[in-house]
Design an enzyme around this catalytic site. Structure first.
Site, short mmCIF file in Angstrom:
data_model
loop_
_atom_site.label_atom_id
_atom_site.label_comp_id
_atom_site.label_asym_id
_atom_site.label_seq_id
_atom_site.Cartn_x
_atom_site.Cartn_y
_atom_site.Cartn_z
N SER A 146 21.04 20.75 28.87
CA SER A 146 21.50 20.77 27.49
C SER A 146 23.01 20.97 27.49
O SER A 146 23.61 21.31 28.53
CB SER A 146 20.82 21.94 26.76
OG SER A 146 21.45 22.24 25.53
N TYR A 159 17.61 30.29 25.31
CA TYR A 159 17.68 28.85 25.58
C TYR A 159 18.91 28.54 26.43
O TYR A 159 18.84 27.79 27.40
CB TYR A 159 17.76 28.10 24.24
CG TYR A 159 17.69 26.60 24.35
CD1 TYR A 159 16.46 25.94 24.39
CD2 TYR A 159 18.85 25.83 24.35
CE1 TYR A 159 16.39 24.55 24.45
CE2 TYR A 159 18.79 24.45 24.42
CZ TYR A 159 17.56 23.81 24.46
OH TYR A 159 17.51 22.44 24.53
#
Length: 255
Positions: A146, A159
């Site tokens: 990400s 995350y």
């Protein structure tokens, strides 16, 4: 030789979390490049629907309905593929979840759930795939990172930690498995139009921030990951190992 650099004919790709969203798009792209696909998800009905859609287009598709946080289920899924004579040549560790909450409000269970789903699963599934790839002397592992593999944002710390871990897990895989003909790389998507991001897309303030912050001035589309995942899965990337490639409209490159 050049015409075969992106041909995946004869290869089988397992894509986790692939009944919808980014995983579904990448599975479609890998199939269009010639690969047999193993779709994965926890919702058996949705998984079957996605598989049937792909079969209707003429692709060969298997279904592997297991929870990526369940180690026993992962091992059983690989054993079932082994018994069926299905060898995973390409693994795309895509499954993941998001949880938006300030650190001081996070419970330990919430922390663990995000880490286990987004990071530990990639370790376990990658390990099981590599056990089978190493004797064959070849294989491709593609982990989905990400923007938060490099950059932090408030309220998504678990995350961020998991995706930062994906970057380093990828490098560890490359360090250990490169001598066995296995390439392990990662893709770092930017802000993409997915179900997981729908609430953000529908938020006018956040939507405006993404468009202003991204040089492309728009959200990315799931299909825009296809060329990168096919490249990393194909012979074209045979000397690319341990890398994180951002597909983010330029966001990671600017202040």
């Amino acid at each position: 030789m050049a015409k075969n650099l992106f041909d995946l004919t004869g290869q089988t790709a397992l894509v986790t979390g692939s009944s919808r969203g980014l995983g579904r798009a990448m599975a479609q792209g890998l199939a269009e490049a010639g690969a047999t696909i193993v779709l994965n998800g926890v919702d058996a009905a949705r998984l079957k629907s996605a598989a049937d859609e792909m079969r209707a287009e003429g692709f060969t598709v298997y279904e592997a309905p297991f929870d990526v946080t369940d180690e026993d289920a992962i091992k059983a899924a690989f054993a079932k593929l082994d018994a069926a004579g299905v060898a995973v040549d390409i693994l795309v560790n895509n499954a993941g979840i998001q949880l938006r909450k300030p650190i001081v409000e996070l419970s330990s269970d919430e922390w663990r759930k995000v880490i286990e789903t987004n990071l530990t699963s990639a370790f376990i599934i990658g390990r099981e795939a590599a056990k089978r790839m190493i004797p064959r002397g070849r294989g491709k592992v593609i982990n989905i990172g990400s923007l938060t593999s490099e950059l932090a944002r408030a309220t998504v710390t678990p995350y961020t930690v998991a995706k930062g871990g994906i970057k380093m897990l990828t490098r560890g895989m490359a360090a250990e498995w490169g001598e066995h003909g296995i390439q392990a790389n990662a893709i770092g998507p930017g802000y993409m139009i997915t179900d997981m991001n729908q609430a953000l897309i529908d938020n006018p303030t956040f939507d405006a921030w993404v468009k202003a912050r991204t040089p492309a001035r728009r959200w990315g589309r799931p299909d825009e990951l296809i060329s990168t995942v096919v490249y990393l899965a194909a012979p074209a990337s045979s000397y690319v190992n341990g890398q994180l490639i951002f597909v983010d409209g330029g966001m990671a490159s600017v202040l």
